[in-house]
Design a protein around this motif. Structure first.
Motif, PDB file in Angstrom:
ATOM      1  N   GLY A   9      19.786 -32.014  77.005  1.00  0.00           N
ATOM      2  CA  GLY A   9      18.560 -31.922  76.227  1.00  0.00           C
ATOM      3  C   GLY A   9      18.353 -30.518  75.692  1.00  0.00           C
ATOM      4  N   ARG A  38      13.052 -43.230  77.286  1.00  0.00           N
ATOM      5  CA  ARG A  38      12.360 -41.986  76.979  1.00  0.00           C
ATOM      6  C   ARG A  38      10.865 -42.168  77.181  1.00  0.00           C
ATOM      7  NH1 ARG A  38      13.482 -41.758  70.432  1.00  0.00           N
ATOM      8  NH2 ARG A  38      12.061 -43.456  69.830  1.00  0.00           N
ATOM      9  N   ARG A  45       7.032 -45.145  79.361  1.00  0.00           N
ATOM     10  CA  ARG A  45       8.482 -45.035  79.229  1.00  0.00           C
ATOM     11  C   ARG A  45       8.990 -46.235  78.436  1.00  0.00           C
ATOM     12  NH1 ARG A  45      11.797 -43.299  84.508  1.00  0.00           N
ATOM     13  NH2 ARG A  45      10.050 -41.828  84.423  1.00  0.00           N
ATOM     14  N   VAL A  92      10.854 -36.898  77.052  1.00  0.00           N
ATOM     15  CA  VAL A  92      11.770 -36.724  78.181  1.00  0.00           C
ATOM     16  C   VAL A  92      12.664 -37.960  78.217  1.00  0.00           C
ATOM     17  CG1 VAL A  92      12.010 -36.450  80.675  1.00  0.00           C
ATOM     18  CG2 VAL A  92      10.105 -35.345  79.469  1.00  0.00           C
ATOM     19  N   TYR A  93      13.956 -37.729  78.255  1.00  0.00           N
ATOM     20  CA  TYR A  93      14.918 -38.820  78.249  1.00  0.00           C
ATOM     21  C   TYR A  93      15.477 -39.015  79.657  1.00  0.00           C
ATOM     22  CZ  TYR A  93      14.865 -39.195  73.203  1.00  0.00           C
ATOM     23  OH  TYR A  93      14.481 -39.420  71.895  1.00  0.00           O
ATOM     24  N   TYR A  94      15.472 -40.273  80.079  1.00  0.00           N
ATOM     25  CA  TYR A  94      15.938 -40.630  81.411  1.00  0.00           C
ATOM     26  C   TYR A  94      17.104 -41.604  81.310  1.00  0.00           C
ATOM     27  CZ  TYR A  94      11.297 -39.006  82.889  1.00  0.00           C
ATOM     28  OH  TYR A  94      10.156 -38.267  83.120  1.00  0.00           O
ATOM     29  N   GLY A 113      15.533 -36.814  84.389  1.00  0.00           N
ATOM     30  CA  GLY A 113      15.085 -36.645  83.014  1.00  0.00           C
ATOM     31  C   GLY A 113      15.526 -35.328  82.401  1.00  0.00           C
ATOM     32  N   THR A 114      15.644 -35.342  81.088  1.00  0.00           N
ATOM     33  CA  THR A 114      15.973 -34.128  80.336  1.00  0.00           C
ATOM     34  C   THR A 114      15.102 -34.100  79.080  1.00  0.00           C
ATOM     35  OG1 THR A 114      17.777 -32.814  79.379  1.00  0.00           O
ATOM     36  CG2 THR A 114      17.915 -35.197  79.086  1.00  0.00           C
ATOM     37  N   GLN A 115      14.544 -32.956  78.790  1.00  0.00           N
ATOM     38  CA  GLN A 115      13.599 -32.837  77.682  1.00  0.00           C
ATOM     39  C   GLN A 115      14.343 -32.687  76.359  1.00  0.00           C
ATOM     40  OE1 GLN A 115       9.998 -32.715  77.645  1.00  0.00           O
ATOM     41  NE2 GLN A 115      10.376 -32.863  75.443  1.00  0.00           N
ATOM     42  N   THR A 117      13.256 -31.945  72.431  1.00  0.00           N
ATOM     43  CA  THR A 117      12.172 -31.550  71.539  1.00  0.00           C
ATOM     44  C   THR A 117      12.739 -31.362  70.137  1.00  0.00           C
ATOM     45  OG1 THR A 117      11.029 -30.415  73.350  1.00  0.00           O
ATOM     46  CG2 THR A 117      10.342 -29.883  71.097  1.00  0.00           C
TER      47      THR A 117
END
Length: 120
Positions: A9, A38, A45, A92-94, A113-115, A117
């Motif tokens: 991310g 996400r 989510r 935020v992607y999971y 999770g990873t952000q 933007t």
């Protein structure tokens, strides 16, 4: 017990690309369907993409043609290639593991999770 760790991310301008990775450790990977989800601030989510144990891929309408999910069973890793990103993709992607080999059902394992933007 399987653990999932996302990476990749970051901050990107609209129209740009990112590739997310989700590495699994412990447990069996190849037998299970995997998915990307996400969650934007204040939102629930949502499903983004999923890939079955036979490599069948499914996508949310909002990302079709822009995102590609893939998996490498030897590396126990699932990827999400995201192209032509727009501000609405900020979240935020999971990654998650489905209970079986097909995409569907309640995810039983989640990563942290990873952000992502996307700036205009």
């Amino acid at each position: 017990q399987v653990q999932l760790v996302e990476s990749g991310g970051g901050l990107v301008q609209a129209g740009g690309s990112l590739r997310l990775s989700c590495a699994a450790s412990g447990g069996t990977f190849s037998s299970y369907a995997m998915g990307w989800f996400r969650q934007a601030p204040g939102e629930e989510r949502e499903f983004v993409a999923g890939i079955s144990h036979t490599y069948y891929a499914d996508y949310a309408d909002s990302v079709k043609g822009r995102f590609t999910i893939s998996r490498d069973n030897a590396k126990k890793t699932v990827y999400l290639q995201m192209n032509n990103l727009n501000v609405e993709d900020t979240a935020v992607y999971y990654c998650g593991r489905y209970p079986g080999g097909s995409v569907g059902g309640t995810v039983t394992r989640w990563g942290q999770g990873t952000q992502v933007t996307v700036s205009s």
